[in-house]
Design a protein around this motif. Sequence first.
Motif, PDB file in Angstrom:
ATOM      1  N   UNK A 159       0.841  -1.200   0.000  1.00  0.00           N
ATOM      2  CA  UNK A 159       0.000   0.000   0.000  1.00  0.00           C
ATOM      3  C   UNK A 159       0.876   1.250   0.000  1.00  0.00           C
ATOM      4  N   UNK A 160       0.361   2.320  -0.550  1.00  0.00           N
ATOM      5  CA  UNK A 160       1.132   3.555  -0.589  1.00  0.00           C
ATOM      6  C   UNK A 160       1.222   4.178   0.807  1.00  0.00           C
ATOM      7  N   UNK A 161       2.153   5.084   0.956  1.00  0.00           N
ATOM      8  CA  UNK A 161       2.325   5.820   2.200  1.00  0.00           C
ATOM      9  C   UNK A 161       1.292   6.947   2.245  1.00  0.00           C
ATOM     10  N   UNK A 162       0.676   7.111   3.430  1.00  0.00           N
ATOM     11  CA  UNK A 162      -0.354   8.141   3.601  1.00  0.00           C
ATOM     12  C   UNK A 162      -0.231   8.773   4.985  1.00  0.00           C
ATOM     13  N   UNK A 163      -0.893   9.928   5.150  1.00  0.00           N
ATOM     14  CA  UNK A 163      -0.861  10.598   6.447  1.00  0.00           C
ATOM     15  C   UNK A 163      -2.116  11.436   6.652  1.00  0.00           C
ATOM     16  N   UNK A 164      -2.355  11.772   7.892  1.00  0.00           N
ATOM     17  CA  UNK A 164      -3.397  12.718   8.269  1.00  0.00           C
ATOM     18  C   UNK A 164      -2.847  13.665   9.324  1.00  0.00           C
ATOM     19  N   UNK A 165      -3.498  14.802   9.487  1.00  0.00           N
ATOM     20  CA  UNK A 165      -3.090  15.812  10.468  1.00  0.00           C
ATOM     21  C   UNK A 165      -4.186  15.961  11.509  1.00  0.00           C
ATOM     22  N   UNK A 166      -3.808  15.980  12.774  1.00  0.00           N
ATOM     23  CA  UNK A 166      -4.733  16.233  13.881  1.00  0.00           C
ATOM     24  C   UNK A 166      -4.317  17.535  14.554  1.00  0.00           C
ATOM     25  N   UNK A 167      -5.242  18.481  14.637  1.00  0.00           N
ATOM     26  CA  UNK A 167      -4.924  19.743  15.322  1.00  0.00           C
ATOM     27  C   UNK A 167      -5.367  19.642  16.778  1.00  0.00           C
ATOM     28  N   UNK A 168      -4.529  20.153  17.662  1.00  0.00           N
ATOM     29  CA  UNK A 168      -4.783  20.082  19.097  1.00  0.00           C
ATOM     30  C   UNK A 168      -5.104  21.463  19.664  1.00  0.00           C
ATOM     31  N   UNK A 381      -3.980  -8.087  14.859  1.00  0.00           N
ATOM     32  CA  UNK A 381      -5.174  -7.439  15.416  1.00  0.00           C
ATOM     33  C   UNK A 381      -4.845  -6.028  15.895  1.00  0.00           C
ATOM     34  N   UNK A 382      -3.725  -5.875  16.601  1.00  0.00           N
ATOM     35  CA  UNK A 382      -3.322  -4.544  17.065  1.00  0.00           C
ATOM     36  C   UNK A 382      -3.028  -3.615  15.892  1.00  0.00           C
ATOM     37  N   UNK A 383      -2.324  -4.134  14.903  1.00  0.00           N
ATOM     38  CA  UNK A 383      -1.970  -3.315  13.747  1.00  0.00           C
ATOM     39  C   UNK A 383      -3.201  -2.954  12.929  1.00  0.00           C
ATOM     40  N   UNK A 384      -4.066  -3.926  12.689  1.00  0.00           N
ATOM     41  CA  UNK A 384      -5.267  -3.645  11.897  1.00  0.00           C
ATOM     42  C   UNK A 384      -6.204  -2.691  12.612  1.00  0.00           C
ATOM     43  N   UNK A 385      -6.221  -2.729  13.953  1.00  0.00           N
ATOM     44  CA  UNK A 385      -7.029  -1.757  14.701  1.00  0.00           C
ATOM     45  C   UNK A 385      -6.578  -0.329  14.392  1.00  0.00           C
ATOM     46  N   UNK A 386      -5.257  -0.142  14.242  1.00  0.00           N
ATOM     47  CA  UNK A 386      -4.759   1.179  13.897  1.00  0.00           C
ATOM     48  C   UNK A 386      -5.267   1.648  12.553  1.00  0.00           C
ATOM     49  N   UNK A 387      -5.251   0.753  11.565  1.00  0.00           N
ATOM     50  CA  UNK A 387      -5.749   1.123  10.240  1.00  0.00           C
ATOM     51  C   UNK A 387      -7.268   1.314  10.247  1.00  0.00           C
ATOM     52  N   UNK A 388      -7.984   0.381  10.885  1.00  0.00           N
ATOM     53  CA  UNK A 388      -9.444   0.443  10.888  1.00  0.00           C
ATOM     54  C   UNK A 388      -9.958   1.668  11.637  1.00  0.00           C
ATOM     55  N   UNK A 389      -9.282   2.036  12.724  1.00  0.00           N
ATOM     56  CA  UNK A 389      -9.743   3.160  13.540  1.00  0.00           C
ATOM     57  C   UNK A 389      -9.152   4.489  13.101  1.00  0.00           C
ATOM     58  N   UNK A 390      -8.327   4.466  12.081  1.00  0.00           N
ATOM     59  CA  UNK A 390      -7.729   5.703  11.592  1.00  0.00           C
ATOM     60  C   UNK A 390      -8.808   6.607  11.001  1.00  0.00           C
ATOM     61  N   UNK A 391      -8.464   7.871  10.910  1.00  0.00           N
ATOM     62  CA  UNK A 391      -9.340   8.861  10.275  1.00  0.00           C
ATOM     63  C   UNK A 391      -8.843   9.148   8.863  1.00  0.00           C
ATOM     64  N   UNK A 392      -8.439   8.126   8.183  1.00  0.00           N
ATOM     65  CA  UNK A 392      -7.810   8.247   6.866  1.00  0.00           C
ATOM     66  C   UNK A 392      -8.660   9.058   5.887  1.00  0.00           C
ATOM     67  N   UNK A 393      -8.064  10.043   5.230  1.00  0.00           N
ATOM     68  CA  UNK A 393      -8.815  10.829   4.241  1.00  0.00           C
ATOM     69  C   UNK A 393      -9.320   9.940   3.106  1.00  0.00           C
ATOM     70  N   UNK A 394     -10.385  10.381   2.458  1.00  0.00           N
ATOM     71  CA  UNK A 394     -10.935   9.629   1.337  1.00  0.00           C
ATOM     72  C   UNK A 394     -12.155   8.832   1.734  1.00  0.00           C
TER      73      UNK A 394
END
Length: 420
Positions: A159-168, A381-394
């Motif tokens: 999979x390609x590299x992706x990112x999101x930004x969270x403002x605090x 399971x731990x790793x997939x939780x990160x992907x599944x719970x991400x706020x990935x754009x798109x």
Amino acid sequence: MASRFLNGIERNSHFSDQLIKLIPKTDIHCHLDGSLRVETLVDLAKEQNISLPTYDVDELRKTVLKEFYTDLTDYLVPFQYTSAVLRNAKALERVAFEFAEDCYSEGVRYFEVRFAPHLCAVPEVLSTEDVILAVNKGLKRATDTFNGIDDDVHKGIAPEYKYGIIVCGMRFFDENFSPFFKNFCEIFKHENKKKMFGIASLQLVKLAVHIRDTMNVPIVALDIAGCEASFPAINHAEAFQYAHENHMNKTIHAGEAYGPESIFQAITSCYAERIGHGLNMFDTSFFHPETPVNDKQKYVDGIIRFIANRRICVEVCLTSNYQTAPKLRNNISAHPLKRMLEEKLSVCLNTDNRMVSRTTMCDEIRLAVDIFKFNKDELWELISNGFESSFMPGSYANKLEYLKKMKLFYNRIVDMCPVE
């Protein structure tokens, strides 16, 4: 570096260091201002004539950026220096680029980096918008670079590299926090303090939504950070309501330095879809004396069911919790990660602060698999939780396709790498 916590704990032979590095990972709870390269901190301080306790990298690691901290206050000391060097666009872009480069170099395929733009903004010099755009410029440049040079991405294997930004936003602040907050406190000097904190967060999320919608910047969520015990999330309810109404995701630091009440308030009053840390979610000793709860254990059990049923992800940060929580002192095995999984909560691993905690995602996984003896399915399971719970754009469909590709890539790496 993970080995410094593992005295007397047998290494998990299912996982070689090579395997851990190569498998696809997320890091969705990581602070930019806690994740500079130490050498970069020194370089920027010299360039900007900013005072550090020492400009010697090794000495800085010994005295400020430590292996172990006495408490949360001690842990937060380095941030006064990192914030000071991040008040110009060039520095922000550089640090963001290097952060993404470090993540991608160790197999993190998707990350969400968070930071408080108001700590970097300088009135009439560097606007809050400028801060966000400079960070995004560095992240995008690094992401485009890695997607351009990764043969497995080109072949469709990885999979390609992706990112999101969270403002605090900040749970609380005063005029000493930053030039922006000094100006802000002067403008609102006659305002109620708690209301003032909420106004700042509301203005931040309004700007974030505007930038997301008009400039195609992947701002994916709002967070609040800072002292938890005396500054409840409900002070920022209006900001989270605005985020909610404008389809921006919400994650909140809660249960790190306070307890179950803080977590419940973050979810019910501020729509939190993920919880940062959640370390004290099982602890009945953190209740406020005035809380009208007769059966504390029943209250905690109810919160756990509430979180589990709604699949609210807990962003666990093993190393930083060990460094700041007295109850884990000298015993990282006491971390409630295992119990979280036994309760069937959605949990993922994260770094929190790569520099301040002297950690990486590979270190966090090494800790988890060695301490809790996870097998490869449990790690997935731990790793997939990160992907599944991400706020990935798109779109959600694209996210599911990305996760499917991630699973195939994970299995390919596991099959390819021998065990120790």
